[in-house]
Design a protein around this motif. Structure first.
Motif, PDB file in Angstrom:
ATOM      1  N   GLY A  89      44.546  38.888  37.529  1.00  0.00           N
ATOM      2  CA  GLY A  89      44.934  38.851  38.938  1.00  0.00           C
ATOM      3  C   GLY A  89      45.606  40.159  39.286  1.00  0.00           C
ATOM      4  N   SER A  90      44.875  41.052  39.966  1.00  0.00           N
ATOM      5  CA  SER A  90      45.414  42.387  40.257  1.00  0.00           C
ATOM      6  C   SER A  90      45.071  42.827  41.670  1.00  0.00           C
ATOM      7  N   ALA A  91      45.992  43.586  42.266  1.00  0.00           N
ATOM      8  CA  ALA A  91      45.729  44.147  43.599  1.00  0.00           C
ATOM      9  C   ALA A  91      44.676  45.250  43.541  1.00  0.00           C
ATOM     10  N   SER A  92      44.414  45.760  42.358  1.00  0.00           N
ATOM     11  CA  SER A  92      43.568  46.957  42.267  1.00  0.00           C
ATOM     12  C   SER A  92      42.093  46.675  42.502  1.00  0.00           C
ATOM     13  N   LYS A  93      41.528  47.456  43.425  1.00  0.00           N
ATOM     14  CA  LYS A  93      40.085  47.352  43.684  1.00  0.00           C
ATOM     15  C   LYS A  93      39.298  48.017  42.567  1.00  0.00           C
ATOM     16  N   VAL A  96      37.901  37.137  37.090  1.00  0.00           N
ATOM     17  CA  VAL A  96      38.652  38.271  37.661  1.00  0.00           C
ATOM     18  C   VAL A  96      38.894  38.024  39.147  1.00  0.00           C
ATOM     19  N   SER A  97      40.148  38.179  39.567  1.00  0.00           N
ATOM     20  CA  SER A  97      40.491  38.144  40.984  1.00  0.00           C
ATOM     21  C   SER A  97      41.227  39.453  41.260  1.00  0.00           C
ATOM     22  N   CYS A  98      40.743  40.225  42.227  1.00  0.00           N
ATOM     23  CA  CYS A  98      41.376  41.540  42.448  1.00  0.00           C
ATOM     24  C   CYS A  98      41.381  41.905  43.921  1.00  0.00           C
ATOM     25  N   THR A 141      42.683  39.270  50.968  1.00  0.00           N
ATOM     26  CA  THR A 141      43.076  40.004  52.176  1.00  0.00           C
ATOM     27  C   THR A 141      44.582  40.283  52.179  1.00  0.00           C
ATOM     28  N   LYS A 142      45.336  39.482  51.384  1.00  0.00           N
ATOM     29  CA  LYS A 142      46.789  39.689  51.342  1.00  0.00           C
ATOM     30  C   LYS A 142      47.180  40.077  49.930  1.00  0.00           C
ATOM     31  N   SER A 143      48.121  41.019  49.789  1.00  0.00           N
ATOM     32  CA  SER A 143      48.468  41.411  48.421  1.00  0.00           C
ATOM     33  C   SER A 143      49.813  40.827  48.009  1.00  0.00           C
ATOM     34  N   LYS A 144      50.093  40.871  46.704  1.00  0.00           N
ATOM     35  CA  LYS A 144      51.357  40.375  46.167  1.00  0.00           C
ATOM     36  C   LYS A 144      52.499  40.992  46.986  1.00  0.00           C
ATOM     37  N   VAL A 194      46.012  36.298  45.396  1.00  0.00           N
ATOM     38  CA  VAL A 194      45.231  36.827  44.262  1.00  0.00           C
ATOM     39  C   VAL A 194      45.276  35.880  43.055  1.00  0.00           C
ATOM     40  N   PHE A 195      46.413  35.210  42.858  1.00  0.00           N
ATOM     41  CA  PHE A 195      46.528  34.277  41.719  1.00  0.00           C
ATOM     42  C   PHE A 195      45.839  32.943  42.037  1.00  0.00           C
ATOM     43  N   LEU A 196      45.902  32.522  43.299  1.00  0.00           N
ATOM     44  CA  LEU A 196      45.222  31.272  43.675  1.00  0.00           C
ATOM     45  C   LEU A 196      43.710  31.426  43.542  1.00  0.00           C
ATOM     46  N   VAL A 197      43.201  32.613  43.909  1.00  0.00           N
ATOM     47  CA  VAL A 197      41.760  32.874  43.753  1.00  0.00           C
ATOM     48  C   VAL A 197      41.401  32.874  42.260  1.00  0.00           C
TER      49      VAL A 197
END
Ligand code: G6P
Ligand code: MG
Length: 220
Positions: A113-117, A135-137, A142-145, A150-153
């Motif tokens: 679970g990462s914000a990184s594209k 992987v969820s990134c 659409t919303k970041s930490k 990202v963790f729910l996805v």
């Protein structure tokens, strides 16, 4: 019981944090922002590229339009991706491979679970990709930490309810996101004691710690 562990990427699985810093520092210098420091970089951990850019720009006194900001974020990303060119499995942080193997042996599903594209590229270049179940990134959300999206996805992709997932994080935004997702959290990295996670550990390898963390079941 915990049935899935969701790992943050930068600073948890791989040592790319330093490269993010170098790429932002290069952009800052080009913009004549000479007071951007490693301390500022700490606040960029876990948050999106555009939010990270705002932290750099706040150190200068020039206002940019949204279009200009997008071009600056692209410029930083180009520097970063250039640096990733030589990335290989030596960037995988200490104990990670062993911990992933240990979890797999115990039947635990593994997510990222990462914000990184750039997550898919990094997992591929470091050879970690085959060890990851979902992987969820930044591309998926659409919303970041500190938002929990990202963790729910990641939990959804692992086919697990949030309360059966444990998040491993090195950032404050990430620990807040894990809590908001209804997940337990384990903090690692140099700032781990400050992150207010449920657990913190210097090493990912303590079997006793994993036993304890994985056995947790709690009601909502
Ligand atoms: C991670 C890093 C942040 C970075 C973000 C976006 O969360 O900790 O420092 O800003 O990913 O990364 P990207 O590769 O999409 O620019
Ligand atoms: Mg991180």
């Amino acid at each position: 019981m915990i049935k899935g562990v969701i790992f943050d990427l930068d600073g948890v699985l791989v040592s790319t944090d330093e490269l993010h810093y170098e790429a932002w520092a290069k952009l800052a210098r080009e913009l004549n922002i000479n007071n951007y420091t490693k301390e500022d970089n700490k606040a960029q951990k876990g948050i999106s590229r555009m939010e990270s850019l705002e932290i750099v720009l706040k150190k200068g006194n020039i206002a940019y339009t949204e279009k200009e900001k997008e071009a600056l974020a692209d410029r930083k990303n180009n520097y970063y991706v250039e640096m990733l060119d030589s990335l290989n499995d030596s960037a995988v942080l200490k104990d990670v491979k062993e911990a992933l193997a240990m979890l797999k042996n115990r039947g635990i599903k593994i997510g990222v679970g990462s914000a990184s594209k750039n997550t898919p590229l990094i997992l591929e270049k470091t050879g970690l990709e085959p060890s990851i179940d979902a992987v969820s990134c930044g591309i998926d959300v659409t919303k970041s930490k500190p938002d929990p999206e990202v963790f729910l996805v990641a939990a959804k992709k692992l086919c697990l309810p949030p309360n059966e997932c444990l998040v491993v994080e090195d950032s404050y935004a990430g620990v807040v996101a894990a809590k908001a997702a209804g997940m337990k959290s384990l903090a690692v990295g140099p700032e781990r004691k400050l992150l207010e996670a449920d657990y913190d550990s210097e090493t990912l390898l303590s079997e006793t710690d994993w036993d304890l963390m994985l056995k947790i079941s709690y009601n909502f």
